[in-house]
Design a protein around this motif. Sequence first.
Motif, PDB file in Angstrom:
ATOM      1  N   SER A 174       0.884  -1.345   0.035  1.00 35.28           N
ATOM      2  CA  SER A 174      -0.186  -0.086  -0.083  1.00 35.28           C
ATOM      3  C   SER A 174       0.955   1.202   0.067  1.00 35.28           C
ATOM      4  CB  SER A 174      -0.857  -0.061   1.209  1.00 35.28           C
ATOM      5  OG  SER A 174      -0.099  -0.010   2.500  1.00 35.28           O
ATOM      6  N   ALA A 175       2.091   1.359   0.642  1.00 35.96           N
ATOM      7  CA  ALA A 175       2.945   2.417   0.766  1.00 35.96           C
ATOM      8  C   ALA A 175       3.954   2.730  -0.530  1.00 35.96           C
ATOM      9  CB  ALA A 175       3.565   2.423   2.000  1.00 35.96           C
ATOM     10  N   PRO A 176       4.427   3.880  -0.767  1.00 33.74           N
ATOM     11  CA  PRO A 176       5.115   3.781  -1.825  1.00 33.74           C
ATOM     12  C   PRO A 176       6.527   3.148  -1.581  1.00 33.74           C
ATOM     13  CG  PRO A 176       4.255   6.171  -0.948  1.00 33.74           C
ATOM     14  CD  PRO A 176       3.870   4.976  -0.346  1.00 33.74           C
ATOM     15  N   ARG A 177       7.273   2.981  -2.510  1.00 32.97           N
ATOM     16  CA  ARG A 177       8.498   2.006  -2.323  1.00 32.97           C
ATOM     17  C   ARG A 177       9.360   2.702  -1.277  1.00 32.97           C
ATOM     18  NH1 ARG A 177      12.360  -1.045  -6.801  1.00 32.97           N
ATOM     19  NH2 ARG A 177      13.620  -2.080  -5.261  1.00 32.97           N
ATOM     20  N   TRP A 178       9.667   3.950  -1.484  1.00 38.12           N
ATOM     21  CA  TRP A 178      10.654   4.465  -0.728  1.00 38.12           C
ATOM     22  C   TRP A 178      10.295   4.449   0.800  1.00 38.12           C
ATOM     23  CZ3 TRP A 178      10.032   8.653   2.548  1.00 38.12           C
ATOM     24  CH2 TRP A 178       9.012   9.245   2.670  1.00 38.12           C
ATOM     25  N   LEU A 179       8.967   4.616   1.067  1.00 40.73           N
ATOM     26  CA  LEU A 179       8.543   4.714   2.498  1.00 40.73           C
ATOM     27  C   LEU A 179       8.314   3.348   3.215  1.00 40.73           C
ATOM     28  CD1 LEU A 179       7.616   6.072   5.043  1.00 40.73           C
ATOM     29  CD2 LEU A 179       5.206   6.001   3.997  1.00 40.73           C
ATOM     30  N   ALA A 180       8.140   2.418   2.260  1.00 37.82           N
ATOM     31  CA  ALA A 180       8.034   0.844   2.766  1.00 37.82           C
ATOM     32  C   ALA A 180       9.433   0.404   3.045  1.00 37.82           C
ATOM     33  CB  ALA A 180       7.461  -0.129   1.595  1.00 37.82           C
ATOM     34  N   ASP A 181      10.428   0.709   1.930  1.00 31.57           N
ATOM     35  CA  ASP A 181      12.010   0.521   2.346  1.00 31.57           C
ATOM     36  C   ASP A 181      12.343   0.999   3.613  1.00 31.57           C
ATOM     37  OD1 ASP A 181      11.929  -0.943  -0.047  1.00 31.57           O
ATOM     38  OD2 ASP A 181      12.932   0.353  -1.121  1.00 31.57           O
ATOM     39  N   ALA A 211       8.909  14.722  -3.232  1.00 34.40           N
ATOM     40  CA  ALA A 211      10.382  15.332  -3.194  1.00 34.40           C
ATOM     41  C   ALA A 211      11.266  14.668  -2.437  1.00 34.40           C
ATOM     42  CB  ALA A 211      10.236  17.010  -3.054  1.00 34.40           C
ATOM     43  N   VAL A 212      10.551  14.528  -1.004  1.00 33.27           N
ATOM     44  CA  VAL A 212      11.273  13.482  -0.011  1.00 33.27           C
ATOM     45  C   VAL A 212      11.512  12.383  -0.261  1.00 33.27           C
ATOM     46  CG1 VAL A 212      11.283  12.942   2.156  1.00 33.27           C
ATOM     47  CG2 VAL A 212      10.303  15.127   1.769  1.00 33.27           C
ATOM     48  N   SER A 213      10.789  11.834  -1.172  1.00 30.41           N
ATOM     49  CA  SER A 213      11.092  10.296  -1.768  1.00 30.41           C
ATOM     50  C   SER A 213      12.017  10.267  -2.635  1.00 30.41           C
ATOM     51  CB  SER A 213       9.917   9.866  -2.470  1.00 30.41           C
ATOM     52  OG  SER A 213       9.614  10.657  -3.726  1.00 30.41           O
ATOM     53  N   ALA A 214      12.529  11.434  -3.355  1.00 34.94           N
ATOM     54  CA  ALA A 214      13.675  11.395  -4.283  1.00 34.94           C
ATOM     55  C   ALA A 214      14.897  11.800  -3.677  1.00 34.94           C
ATOM     56  CB  ALA A 214      13.230  12.449  -5.464  1.00 34.94           C
TER      57      ALA A 214
END
Length: 256
Positions: A149-156, A229-232
């Motif tokens: 359910s979460a963006p990959r960067w957050l899940a990682d 932007a934070v994900s990048a």
Amino acid sequence: MRSVTPTPSGDLVAVVLPGSGSDAAFVRSAFGEPLAAVGAQLIAPDPDAVRGVVAGYRSSLDEALRTVRDMTSDTRPRLLVGGVSLGAHVAAAWAAQPGRSPHLAGLLLALPAWTGTPGDAPAALTARATARQVRTAGLDATLAALRASAPRWLADDLTRSWTAHGDGLAAALDEAARTPAPADDVLRRLTVPAGVASCVDDPVHPTAVAQDWTRLLPRARIVETRLRAVSADPATLGRAAVLGWLRASAPQPPTG
């Protein structure tokens, strides 16, 4: 977002506390570069499952204050304190205690989640629900649901930090969900410069809360960014907080 402009700041020490379920690695990725740009040494404590997250954070702040006091006989304030979400709440409440202000160069407050009691704030509801899921379904199943359910960067990021919490994760999340943030009158007493960072597309940490904190704090500036932007580049979040602090620290033009 534009880069943080370096400024002479002496021997600044910055203690930045992680959010609920997060860890020091995320804080370093978000705040390391922008704090280095203003000449500040970053201290990012990990949550302490033995003493409890909030007690551990307060202990880290106390230790940093003792270190700063011992650095020199110079009376210039040399300590920046702040955090992300729960970390911002704990840092602001700590800073408002008597005797802190003379040593504080400012506050770095990213993604405050509520003011005063948690109530049904989205971050509190999310923390409680995740704690229940960990207890009933287990960490592996909870992480699998997160990845779906979460963006990959957050899940990682959360996979790393939640795994490190281990058996203490559910208790840490419940502690965060019941810990009050500073109330209105406490924020009004914090007269040091404060940078407030918000992500306008973050439903768990509403921008309205960050705006309220900025209004209540006597010397605060808010800088808004986006989760995308934070994900990048996680340092986008730290740059926002540091830029807000720099703006709040600038001499104010006379009124009238």
